[in-house]
Every structure is written in structure tokens, then in C-alpha cells.
Write an enzyme that holds these catalytic residues in place. Structure first.
Site, PDB file in Angstrom:
ATOM      1  CE1 TYR A   1      -2.874  -3.288   0.191  1.00 50.21           C
ATOM      2  CE2 TYR A   1      -3.836  -2.125   2.309  1.00 50.21           C
ATOM      3  CZ  TYR A   1      -3.578  -3.365   1.282  1.00 50.21           C
ATOM      4  OH  TYR A   1      -4.856  -3.845   1.542  1.00 50.21           O
TER       5      TYR A   1
ATOM      6  N   PRO B   1     -16.891  -5.847   3.609  1.00 50.70           N
ATOM      7  CG  PRO B   1     -17.564  -5.202   5.531  1.00 50.70           C
ATOM      8  CD  PRO B   1     -16.524  -5.018   4.218  1.00 50.70           C
TER       9      PRO B   1
ATOM     10  CB  ALA C   1     -20.431  -4.984  -1.681  1.00 51.89           C
TER      11      ALA C   1
ATOM     12  N   GLY D   1     -19.199   0.669  -1.201  1.00 51.35           N
ATOM     13  CA  GLY D   1     -20.136   1.148  -1.141  1.00 51.35           C
ATOM     14  C   GLY D   1     -21.457   0.915  -1.459  1.00 51.35           C
ATOM     15  CG  LEU D   2     -22.155  -1.857  -4.974  1.00 52.78           C
ATOM     16  CD1 LEU D   2     -21.892  -2.502  -5.741  1.00 52.78           C
ATOM     17  CD2 LEU D   2     -23.824  -0.614  -6.231  1.00 52.78           C
TER      18      LEU D   2
END
Length: 301
Positions: free
Chosen positions: A51, A199, A201, A203-204
Site C-alpha cells: 500500500y 463487507p 461491497a 459502497g453498494l
């Protein structure tokens, strides 16, 4: 915040950790977010040498100064940067792992890593050699435990059978239920913990989910996504969808921790609030599973 034992280890991790990849590169901002997470009951920080070319590990070091004994630091190895070249190459060799750990320790400013994770893996790797590297690091005291971060069931099964991994990090959510089909029950049987990333997804599974549905997600088309999101919102009956999504990921017995990312203080506090809620009931989980569908891995089975 509730804590769970990570596999057969002596590590007890907060059920909501912090995925540090999303913190950005501005140090003051990142350090504030990590401090807020720790103050909110988080004790599990997940980073990687990959990262921001190691910068993320350095910001974790800055944030945990004076609090190291209260924090479980997880980082990853396997992606080697080549000087003068863009990107990285996959290198799970013993020589690279044993040299890379020293650099991660330096950047993290610590004498040991609580959980060292292989950042990927294929069946073509020399898996026995990779395991030998982790075992030696453990005996030498540089790491306490090791695990693997992978979405490949065939690779995960190899490490479950051949090594003493205590955890498997994998993408898992209401919209990505592939681990239910191939991994989670076996992990529970072997007393190896799952760490669920993604978890929400991307921001979906949040209040902004409908605006992100245009491109679909995995095997969901845009129309299917909108239909599922509508039904989930109806089932939530005014409760927060992000919280429902995080609690769902924690609903399987194998899952010890979930690591939603957060790039703002508001988002972080919103995620942490899910830790104050009661676990979902078996009926809740069954209803959510009936609304969504059981995805399956298409490759690496």
C-alpha cells in the site's frame, strides 16, 4: 466492542477492525482516523507493504506510538517492487519473505508483527517453501502468527492442509457470498478464522448504493442490484444498510473480524456504530440470503 479469538492463536481481535488501505497518503489525516478507531474500540489494524509503496505501514507506525501493546498489527507480503519499473512482481519465495519482513518491521517501528499474511498465492508457487519462511519467522520471533489473504479456494485449501495459518482474509459481503460456497464452513471446521474485507461491497451496501449500481457487481446486473438493494432497504425498515451489511459479514461462525475501510471520520464512526448492535438472528440471515443470491467462484476452485 466485542472481540473474537483469531483461530487457534492468542490474538483476540475486535469484531470490526480497520482496513488501512483506504486512509489515503496525508499523514495527519490518517493518524487521526487510526486514533479515532482505537478510541472507538478497534484493536485490529490491517495494512500491507504494497500500500502506497510502504507509506501506509509508516503511517500506522506513527499512529500506534505509545499504544503498541494495545494494537494487533496485520500486514502482508508477496508483492515485490522492482527498482526502476512500474508495478510489482509476485514473489512468495523464502528469501524474499525473510528480507521483506525486516523492511515492514522498520516501517512499522516494531519488533514483531502480530499477523503476517501472504498477499495472494497460486498453486504454481512453491507452497512448502513459503510455509517454511513463515514458520522460521515465527520461531525467530519476528512474527507471532501468520495467515493468507486470498480469494482462491484451491490455494486456501492448500494452506489449510499444509500450514498452521490462523486466518484467511477474503472478500465477503451480502453481494459476494462466494466464501459461503467454498471456504467458510471448512475454516470453521479447521478452527481457522476468516477476516472479511469489503463487507459494504465498494459502497453498494450503503445509503449511496443506488448511485454506484450502474456497472453492476460480480454476477449482478445493474437491474438486479437495484432490485436487491430495494428489497434490503425494505427489510431493514429504516435501519442503516451499512450496519446490516457489516453485521451480516459477522454472522458466519468462521468470521472473527471484518475490516471495512474508511477515508473520512464520518465514515469511520458510522462503521464502528455497527459494533454496538446485536448480532443478526438466524432468521435475519436466512431472509437476507433469500433476497440476495449465492454467488459461486468461477475459477480457482
Amino acid at each position: 466492542m466485542r472481540k473474537s479469538r483469531l483461530g487457534s492463536s492468542e490474538l483476540y481481535v475486535s469484531e470490526i477492525g480497520l482496513g488501512c488501505m483506504s486512509l489515503g497518503t496525508e499523514e495527519e489525516h490518517a493518524v487521526k482516523l487510526i486514533h479515532q478507531a482505537l478510541d472507538g474500540g478497534v484493536n485490529f489494524l490491517d495494512t500491507a507493504d504494497l500500500y502506497d509503496e510502504g507509506r501506509n505501514e509508516e503511517m500506522v507506525r506513527k499512529a500506534v506510538q505509545g499504544r503498541r501493546s494495545d494494537v494487533i498489527i496485520a500486514t502482508k507480503v508477496g508483492n515485490r517492487r522492482v527498482p526502476g519499473q512500474d508495478g510489482w512482481v509476485w514473489d512468495p519465495s523464502k528469501a524474499y519473505i525473510k528480507s521483506a519482513v525486516k523492511e515492514s518491521l522498520r516501517r512499522l517501528g516494531t519488533d514483531y508483527i502480530d499477523l503476517y499474511q501472504l498477499h495472494g498465492g497460486t498453486l504454481e508457487d512453491s507452497i512448502d517453501e513459503t510455509i517454511e519462511a513463515f514458520e522460521e519467522l515465527k520461531r525467530e520471533g519476528w512474527i507471532r502468527y501468520y495467515g493468507i489473504s486470498s480469494i482462491r479456494p484451491n490455494v486456501i485449501r492448500e494452506y489449510m492442509e499444509k500450514s498452521d495459518i490462523v486466518s484467511v482474509m477474503s472478500q465477503y459481503s451480502i453481494l459476494d457470498r462466494r466464501p459461503e460456497e467454498a471456504v467458510l464452513d471448512l475454516l470453521a471446521e479447521k478452527n481457522i478464522s476468516a477476516i472479511a474485507r469489503g463487507p459494504v461491497a465498494r459502497g453498494l451496501l450503503s445509503g449511496k448504493g443506488r448511485t454506484k449500481a450502474e456497472k453492476g457487481y460480480l454476477d449482478y446486473s445493474q437491474d438486479e442490484l437495484l432490485d436487491v438493494l430495494g428489497k434490503l432497504e425494505e427489510y431493514a425498515a429504516g435501519e442503516d444498510l451499512t450496519h446490516l451489511a457489516i453485521r451480516y459479514a459477522l454472522g458466519h461462525a468462521a468470521v472473527a473480524c471484518t475490516i471495512p475501510g474508511a477515508s473520512s471520520l464520518e465514515q469511520l464512526l458510522h462503521n464502528l456504530a455497527a459494533g454496538n448492535l446485536e448480532p443478526l438472528s438466524p432468521q435475519d440471515i436466512q431472509t437476507i440470503q433469500a433476497i440476495s443470491h449465492a454467488n459461486q467462484y468461477e475459477s480457482h476452485r
